[in-house]
Design a protein around this motif. Structure first.
Motif, PDB file in Angstrom:
ATOM      1  N   VAL A 161     -10.385   6.881  -9.890  1.00 15.09           N
ATOM      2  CA  VAL A 161      -9.747   6.270  -8.732  1.00 15.09           C
ATOM      3  C   VAL A 161      -8.932   5.093  -9.228  1.00 15.09           C
ATOM      4  O   VAL A 161      -9.375   4.345 -10.111  1.00 15.09           O
ATOM      5  N   CYS A 162      -7.762   4.904  -8.670  1.00 16.57           N
ATOM      6  CA  CYS A 162      -6.885   3.808  -9.094  1.00 16.57           C
ATOM      7  C   CYS A 162      -7.571   2.454  -8.885  1.00 16.57           C
ATOM      8  O   CYS A 162      -8.188   2.222  -7.850  1.00 16.57           O
ATOM      9  N   PRO A 163      -7.464   1.566  -9.880  1.00 18.74           N
ATOM     10  CA  PRO A 163      -8.194   0.297  -9.788  1.00 18.74           C
ATOM     11  C   PRO A 163      -7.419  -0.831  -9.112  1.00 18.74           C
ATOM     12  O   PRO A 163      -7.912  -1.952  -9.070  1.00 18.74           O
ATOM     13  N   TYR A 164      -6.234  -0.577  -8.591  1.00 15.48           N
ATOM     14  CA  TYR A 164      -5.464  -1.702  -8.061  1.00 15.48           C
ATOM     15  C   TYR A 164      -5.749  -1.971  -6.586  1.00 15.48           C
ATOM     16  O   TYR A 164      -6.577  -2.804  -6.271  1.00 15.48           O
ATOM     17  N   CYS A 165      -5.081  -1.247  -5.681  1.00 15.26           N
ATOM     18  CA  CYS A 165      -5.231  -1.666  -4.289  1.00 15.26           C
ATOM     19  C   CYS A 165      -6.247  -0.813  -3.552  1.00 15.26           C
ATOM     20  O   CYS A 165      -6.829   0.115  -4.103  1.00 15.26           O
ATOM     21  N   ALA A 166      -6.443  -1.096  -2.281  1.00 14.19           N
ATOM     22  CA  ALA A 166      -7.549  -0.499  -1.527  1.00 14.19           C
ATOM     23  C   ALA A 166      -7.209   0.847  -0.897  1.00 14.19           C
ATOM     24  O   ALA A 166      -7.999   1.380  -0.138  1.00 14.19           O
ATOM     25  N   VAL A 167      -6.037   1.399  -1.207  1.00 13.08           N
ATOM     26  CA  VAL A 167      -5.755   2.744  -0.713  1.00 13.08           C
ATOM     27  C   VAL A 167      -6.730   3.721  -1.376  1.00 13.08           C
ATOM     28  O   VAL A 167      -7.236   4.644  -0.740  1.00 13.08           O
ATOM     29  N   GLY A 168      -7.008   3.506  -2.654  1.00 14.65           N
ATOM     30  CA  GLY A 168      -7.991   4.346  -3.341  1.00 14.65           C
ATOM     31  C   GLY A 168      -7.436   5.692  -3.771  1.00 14.65           C
ATOM     32  O   GLY A 168      -8.076   6.737  -3.595  1.00 14.65           O
ATOM     33  N   CYS A 169      -6.256   5.696  -4.348  1.00 17.90           N
ATOM     34  CA  CYS A 169      -5.635   6.952  -4.775  1.00 17.90           C
ATOM     35  C   CYS A 169      -6.456   7.624  -5.866  1.00 17.90           C
ATOM     36  O   CYS A 169      -6.979   6.972  -6.770  1.00 17.90           O
ATOM     37  N   GLY A 170      -6.527   8.953  -5.807  1.00 18.83           N
ATOM     38  CA  GLY A 170      -7.240   9.719  -6.816  1.00 18.83           C
ATOM     39  C   GLY A 170      -6.438   9.790  -8.111  1.00 18.83           C
ATOM     40  O   GLY A 170      -5.206   9.878  -8.087  1.00 18.83           O
TER      41      GLY A 170
ATOM     42  N   ARG B 267      -0.212  11.499  -5.319  1.00 20.28           N
ATOM     43  CA  ARG B 267       0.780  10.439  -5.555  1.00 20.28           C
ATOM     44  C   ARG B 267       0.132   9.192  -6.158  1.00 20.28           C
ATOM     45  O   ARG B 267      -1.040   8.898  -5.902  1.00 20.28           O
ATOM     46  N   LEU B 268       0.931   8.451  -6.916  1.00 20.88           N
ATOM     47  CA  LEU B 268       0.541   7.111  -7.377  1.00 20.88           C
ATOM     48  C   LEU B 268       1.771   6.226  -7.258  1.00 20.88           C
ATOM     49  O   LEU B 268       2.896   6.698  -7.416  1.00 20.88           O
ATOM     50  N   CYS B 269       1.568   4.947  -6.999  1.00 24.20           N
ATOM     51  CA  CYS B 269       2.694   4.022  -6.954  1.00 24.20           C
ATOM     52  C   CYS B 269       2.921   3.478  -8.373  1.00 24.20           C
ATOM     53  O   CYS B 269       2.216   3.858  -9.298  1.00 24.20           O
ATOM     54  N   PRO B 270       3.904   2.596  -8.565  1.00 25.70           N
ATOM     55  CA  PRO B 270       4.158   2.106  -9.926  1.00 25.70           C
ATOM     56  C   PRO B 270       2.915   1.528 -10.614  1.00 25.70           C
ATOM     57  O   PRO B 270       2.729   1.730 -11.821  1.00 25.70           O
ATOM     58  N   LYS B 271       2.068   0.839  -9.870  1.00 26.25           N
ATOM     59  CA  LYS B 271       0.876   0.265 -10.514  1.00 26.25           C
ATOM     60  C   LYS B 271      -0.080   1.359 -10.968  1.00 26.25           C
ATOM     61  O   LYS B 271      -0.528   1.375 -12.112  1.00 26.25           O
ATOM     62  N   GLY B 272      -0.385   2.266 -10.062  1.00 28.20           N
ATOM     63  CA  GLY B 272      -1.294   3.349 -10.421  1.00 28.20           C
ATOM     64  C   GLY B 272      -0.746   4.173 -11.577  1.00 28.20           C
ATOM     65  O   GLY B 272      -1.486   4.589 -12.475  1.00 28.20           O
ATOM     66  N   SER B 273       0.577   4.381 -11.570  1.00 25.98           N
ATOM     67  CA  SER B 273       1.195   5.177 -12.632  1.00 25.98           C
ATOM     68  C   SER B 273       1.164   4.443 -13.966  1.00 25.98           C
ATOM     69  O   SER B 273       1.205   5.073 -15.018  1.00 25.98           O
TER      70      SER B 273
ATOM     71  N   HIS C 296       0.852  -1.200   0.000  1.00 24.93           N
ATOM     72  CA  HIS C 296       0.000   0.000   0.000  1.00 24.93           C
ATOM     73  C   HIS C 296       0.875   1.232   0.000  1.00 24.93           C
ATOM     74  O   HIS C 296       0.847   2.043   0.928  1.00 24.93           O
ATOM     75  N   PRO C 297       1.696   1.379  -1.052  1.00 20.42           N
ATOM     76  CA  PRO C 297       2.742   2.392  -1.028  1.00 20.42           C
ATOM     77  C   PRO C 297       2.241   3.802  -0.767  1.00 20.42           C
ATOM     78  O   PRO C 297       2.857   4.536   0.010  1.00 20.42           O
ATOM     79  N   VAL C 298       1.153   4.173  -1.380  1.00 18.51           N
ATOM     80  CA  VAL C 298       0.736   5.564  -1.224  1.00 18.51           C
ATOM     81  C   VAL C 298       0.070   5.785   0.131  1.00 18.51           C
ATOM     82  O   VAL C 298       0.210   6.837   0.749  1.00 18.51           O
ATOM     83  N   GLY C 299      -0.607   4.767   0.642  1.00 20.83           N
ATOM     84  CA  GLY C 299      -1.175   4.867   1.983  1.00 20.83           C
ATOM     85  C   GLY C 299      -0.068   5.009   3.017  1.00 20.83           C
ATOM     86  O   GLY C 299      -0.248   5.601   4.077  1.00 20.83           O
TER      87      GLY C 299
HETATM   88  S1  SF4 Z   1      -1.619   4.028  -6.869  1.00 25.05           S
HETATM   89 FE1  SF4 Z   1      -0.726   2.282  -5.821  1.00 25.05          FE
HETATM   90  S2  SF4 Z   1      -1.155   2.684  -3.663  1.00 25.05           S
HETATM   91 FE2  SF4 Z   1      -2.526   4.008  -4.833  1.00 25.05          FE
HETATM   92  S3  SF4 Z   1      -4.434   2.829  -5.038  1.00 25.05           S
HETATM   93 FE3  SF4 Z   1      -3.169   2.449  -6.839  1.00 25.05          FE
HETATM   94  S4  SF4 Z   1      -2.064   0.570  -6.345  1.00 25.05           S
HETATM   95 FE4  SF4 Z   1      -2.807   1.411  -4.414  1.00 25.05          FE
END
Ligand code: SF4
Lengths: 916, 188
Positions: free
Chosen positions: B49-58, B83-89, A18-21
């Motif tokens: 909203v990012c479709p990968y993990c449950a953080v729910g990044c905008g 911010r976005l992580c590699p997946k979101g990006s 959960h990198p961004v969290g």
């Molecule tokens: S950008 Fe990364 S941390 Fe954010 S919701 Fe997407 S997968 Fe999760």
């Protein structure tokens, strides 16, 4: 999270998963909080934590139990909070016997069925007797929000007790108070035991205990965060309970910077439990009806709410009737019990693993797989693939041709000749899906926040959203059944399926959202929404059902403002009561996007949080029993005497005008039964549960058992494994011998599976993307230098990993991040395996699937498999190909003497203990 | 072409202007000056909203000529603050991935290959199979005569990557059909 003074991350690798969290952890740290990471591996999370504490996988309850013991013996618990807000003072019946009395079992165990009768775990009734339970049980305790779905018959909320006429001793001296039982239960969970079972030395333990206790109290709060490192165990639900008990003792629940945070893996995994695509639940954690337990609506409501139950579950009748009105519209009436009989009944667990076994037995004809990749991502994925070959038809909906769509031509079993494409009868439909930007809809993220995604553009080609697909599938099915007089077809024909449609004839997602939110039912007779007028819509209504595709929805009135408006008389319909309010005032509240959520600490103007837009649950506990903030620093919600109501930075999770000193008439049920100091409004006694008299199938206190497969003996009790775990002794699901059994040395190492930042679960959304594939191209295993030396493994070369289920290969990464632990007098080596790769021809990067190695043994509370710890052997070099691979596994199992019975005894033979 | 003035020589610009170290405007060429980001040229920007993990990044989704050209973090989001992580990006590639399937495919029993199928035909075929399997595997009551009203012949897996509205329709349709074996990643 940024409000915490101490954050303990255990059973997860938040910086990676959960990198961004994780920025909020970093922010709390920058503000002075201490961050501690407890995990078998040194990871990206450990790298930025103040301290990393390596722990043997699966031994977490020993550590948490020892912290509980420490807090009690050193009198470090938060007295005022614990006495007022938890069930510490409640007295338990005389019949209760603890694991210390019965060497690892609680009273009421039936070895035949492997289940407990929880009668002897009940509270003693004031004036003698026991508090009667209302007939059934439900899961989900106190602060542990989320996925820990209850066993097959369990809904959610506090388990129902008839009412809370309990006997309490607020001096906590009575030997059968929960507090005294708790003290005794954990008295043998000592620093020495932690050393022996977890591999954590006494000094480290003392430092950890000092940090969390000094960061808790009136002025400070500690938060615990966990992920699948806790849930994926045969005692997973109890791992979380143990943390909840500790957090309640320290007064860290319902307060800013406190609590237990579930860090969840998928965009809407929270949403898919709230509005469940799960067998055991209906929307809003109402249980699916069970044959024999919920045969009528009256039985069902008795079990779910219990007539005298305190708190918000007391209104379960309004939630249930409103759901049935949302499902069956005008056809649901008081005369027919609101179509309760339209609902199918459960007869036991029907989870994904049971379904897989039924497939293997030929009982399942058709299977829909939607945005998931079980051929790679489920435990014992080899058995999953063999099961798919038994289907008549399979529908796979995904973005690309994942392994679950192509196994019939490129699986390892086809390569080895075990399956022959020309013999596989299964019809396979692949339907391409729309991406998240090609459809509008809401996700619920890990803190229960619903966020709406706007649609950016149309999906290409045949790609289609699930909303469109299932809507049209429903329309076709109803067309095929039109005119049927068959009783079994009535629910389908009478279901409301008339959503507003867009210009392509596809349903408007907001039309579905409004049904989820709930609306006032407009009676067909056109009398207007006078609630008191009658029992719902007029007698006849318009028969016929099945009017798909109209613009304005028949019978749909004003959107409700929240679940307080729900009624049990048919005047309201609501698809998911906990989401009621998300469409208040006909406005999509999940689409709110005020930059940064607006002013105020709750940042509430961004999306919508359930329930009722609350950011912290049970936040009444953030004030003292008199309603004053515990401290200026931790102020959140408090009682405003002048205004006569609760106020603060958040929506109070409490009846708004209930005075802190209010005491109800004894025996009052429902919301009216709540006292002014009952913050846990979803629990049947309004208190946080240190002891769970109901609701968990494997015991009222978390207790340490070893994993289903473990080379280590349980030093606390003779009983080695959780006696209630779900056992599946099958030829394709063999278990390795555990400590004390012959052959344990054949599978001497513990492996644990996990994820990487750059991939997503079984890879369906990452191994097809060039960037992500380049960042993490290949399957690997992490081993310590000591294990590499012991087994002759070379960094960057290949290793073969064998379990009783399968053999896989991976690149070797020799790293100090993996540390052998001294446990039970010897070295225990752990092997780390990411699980994102699979064998197929379509993805940009492929590799062996770690899940092939795992067996299916499940937590009886949640039906979640144990994938964080199992036994294996590791050897240098690549794995054999074709039939030779199976032969290698068979050879290992012969040497270990493994049969389907191995590891599948419920009760540990005391004889065996000596041999450990 | 504009006439080149000697005053525009980078060295002179460096001395004349504020950019004494020659790392910014002093050395920017005319071509670079004329470049604009593809985001600035986008026809529209849509919040997602990012479709990968449950953080729910905008996310902000940039669309040009009915094509997603970029997906970036949404600085307005109080959860992710841009911010976005590699997946979101990488999620732009999820939309435009070379391996993405856009056609319905069908594999007949014992066949060794896929064949294309009209989407409507596919949904029709699936609806028929659904109805048939449901009939064949229907259970009205258990051995004790208690009502079950269900089928154990049709199962479903998936949901944690789907929208709430989608999960709602799946659960409703399956429940009305009496199909109880519905599961998602929450249990995996
Ligand atoms: S950008 Fe990364 S941390 Fe954010 S919701 Fe997407 S997968 Fe999760």
């Amino acid at each position: 999270m940024a409000n915490s003074d101490c954050i303990v991350l255990q059973g997860g690798n938040m910086a990676e998963a959960h990198p961004v969290g994780f920025q909020w952890v970093a922010e709390a740290k920058a503000r002075g909080a201490t961050v501690i990471h407890i995990d078998p591996r040194f990871t990206r999370t450990s790298a930025v934590a103040d301290r990393h504490i390596p722990i043997r996988a699966g031994s977490d309850i020993v550590l948490l139990g020892a912290l509980i013991n420490h807090v009690i013996t050193h009198d470090l618990w938060f007295h005022e909070y614990v006495i007022a807000y938890t069930n510490a003072a409640t007295i338990v019946t005389e019949d209760f016997a603890d694991t210390d009395d019965l060497d690892g079992l609680f009273s009421g165990f039936d070895p035949e069925s492997g289940t407990y009768d929880s009668d002897t775990w009940e509270y003693a009734q004031a004036g003698g007797g026991e508090v009667e339970d209302a007939g059934g049980e439900k899961g989900e305790q106190s602060s542990t929000e989320g996925d820990h779905g209850p066993g097959d018959q369990l809904g959610s909320g506090g388990a129902p007790l008839e009412n809370a006429q309990v006997e309490r001793d607020e001096t906590l001296q009575h030997p059968r108070t929960v507090f005294q039982l708790l003290r005794r239960h954990y008295s043998r969970y000592t620093p020495a035991m932690v050393q022996e079972m977890c591999g954590i030395d006494a000094e480290t333990f003392a430092a950890l205990a000092e940090t969390i206790t000094s960061s808790s109290g009136r002025d400070r709060t500690t938060m615990w965060g966990y992920a699948t490192g806790w849930t994926q165990h045969t005692s997973g639900a109890q791992f979380i309970r143990a943390a909840a008990v500790l957090q309640l003792l320290l007064g860290n629940v319902g307060r800013p910077g406190g609590g237990i945070m579930a860090l969840r893996g998928h965009a809407s995994i929270q949403g898919s439990t709230d509005i469940p695509t799960l067998f055991n639940l209906l929307p809003g954690y109402l249980p699916m009806p069970v044959a024999g337990l919920h045969d009528t609506l009256a039985d069902y409501l008795d079990v779910v709410s219990g007539p005298g139950q305190k708190g918000f579950w007391g209104n379960a009748d309004a939630y249930t009737v409103s759901l049935l009105k949302a499902y069956f519209g005008e056809h649901a009436s008081a005369e027919n019990d609101w179509c309760f009989d339209h609902l199918p009944r459960l007869t036991g667990p029907h989870g994904t693993y049971q379904t897989m076994m039924e497939m293997l037995d030929g009982g399942v004809e058709g299977y829909f797989v939607v945005g998931q990749n079980p051929a790679v991502g489920s435990a014992n994925s080899r058995a999953q693939r063999l099961a798919l070959a038994q289907l008549k038809w399979l529908v796979v909906r995904d973005l690309s041709l994942i392994e679950t769509a192509t196994w019939w031509k490129d699986s390892p079993e086809v390569a080895s000749g075990e399956l022959r494409t020309e013999d596989i009868e299964t019809e396979v439909f692949f339907l391409p899906a729309a991406t998240h930007v090609e459809k509008a809809g809401s996700f619920t993220q890990t803190q229960r926040l619903l966020q709406w995604r706007h649609k950016a553009l149309d999906a290409p080609g045949d790609c289609q959203s699930e909303l469109d697909f299932y809507y049209h599938l429903g329309v076709r099915i109803r067309e095929l059944l039109a005119g049927s007089a068959d009783e079994r077809d009535r629910p389908l024909l009478e279901m409301t399926w008339d959503y507003a449609l867009d210009e392509h004839g596809d349903p408007e997602p907001e039309s579905v959202l409004k049904e989820i939110n709930g609306y006032e039912v407009v009676p067909a007779s056109g009398e207007g929404g006078d609630r008191t007028a009658g029992e719902g819509p007029g007698e006849a209504g318009d028969e016929g059902g099945g009017s798909a595709g109209s613009e304005a929805r028949e019978g749909v009135g004003r959107a409700l403002s929240g679940y307080a408006e729900l009624a049990a008389d048919g005047s309201t319909a609501c698809g998911c009561w906990i989401y009621s309010g998300v469409y208040a005032e006909e406005t999509n509240q999940a689409a709110r996007r005020t930059p940064h959520g607006g002013d105020g600490p709750a940042q509430a103007k961004w999306g919508w949080a359930w329930p009722a837009d609350r950011r912290i649950l049970y936040n009444r506990a953030s004030a003292d029993p008199d309603g004053r903030p515990w401290s200026e620093r931790k102020k959140w919600v408090w009682w405003d005497e002048e205004a006569g109501r609760w106020t603060g930075s958040d929506v109070p999770d409490f009846p708004a005008e209930l005075h802190p000193h209010h005491r109800p008439e004894p025996g009052t049920g429902g919301v009216d039964g709540l006292a002014g100091d009952d913050p846990f409004v979803m629990q049947s006694d309004g208190k946080g549960w240190l002891y769970a008299p109901k609701g968990l199938v494997d015991g009222p206190f978390p207790t340490h058992y070893e994993a289903a497969e473990s080379p280590v003996r349980n030093a606390l009790y003779t009983q080695q494994q959780n006696p209630t775990r779900m056992l599946y002794p099958r030829g394709y699901n063999l278990d390795a011998p555990s400590a004390g059994e012959a052959g344990v040395e054949v599978y001497p190492y513990v492996f644990t599976t996990y994820r990487l930042t750059e991939h997503h679960t079984a890879g369906g959304m990452s191994r097809w993307l060039p960037y992500l594939s380049e960042l993490q191209p290949e399957m690997f295993c992490e081993v310590s230098p000591a294990l590499a030396a012991e087994r002759g493994l070379t960094h960057n070369d290949w290793a073969t990993i064998v379990s009783p289920r399968a053999v896989i290969e991976a690149r070797v990464m020799v790293t100090d991040r993996m540390r052998p632990l001294r446990v039970d007098g010897r070295e225990v080596h752990q092997v780390g395996l990411p699980y994102h790769w699979g064998v197929g021809e379509e993805a940009i990067v492929t590799g062996d699937a770690a899940n092939d190695l795992l067996g299916v043994s499940l937590d009886a509370n949640t039906q979640i498999q144990e994938s964080k710890v199992a036994s294996c052997d590791v050897r240098p070099g690549r794995r054999p190909r074709g039939a030779a691979a199976e032969e290698l596994v068979a050879d290992y199992n012969r040497r270990a003497g493994v049969t389907p019975q191995t590891g599948n005894q419920r009760l540990t033979d005391p004889e065996q203990e000596g041999r450990g | 072409m504009s006439p080149i003035s000697p005053l525009e020589w980078p060295v002179l610009r460096q001395l004349r202007g504020r950019d004494a170290l020659g790392r910014g405007p002093a050395v920017t060429s005319a071509t670079t000056r004329e470049l604009t980001s593809r985001n600035a040229r986008a026809d529209r920007v849509v919040q997602s909203v990012c479709p990968y993990c449950a953080v729910g990044c905008g996310q902000r989704v940039y669309v040009t000529d009915e094509r997603v050209t970029q997906i970036e973090g949404d600085p307005d989001s109080p959860i992710s603050r841009g911010r976005l992580c590699p997946k979101g990006s990488a999620s732009e590639q999820l939309v435009n991935a070379p391996g993405r399937q856009t056609q319905v495919l069908y594999r007949a029993p014992r066949s060794t290959r896929w064949q294309p199928l009209e989407r409507d035909t596919a949904i029709d075929m699936i609806a028929r199979r659904f109805v048939q399997s449901r009939r064949r595997t229907w259970q009205d009551t258990d051995e004790q005569g208690r009502p079950l009203r269900r089928t154990m012949g049709i199962a479903s897996l998936g949901g944690a990557t789907l929208d709430n509205e989608e999960n709602y329709l799946i659960k409703k349709l399956f429940t009305a059909a009496g199909a109880i074996q519905i599961e998602n990643q929450a249990r995996i």
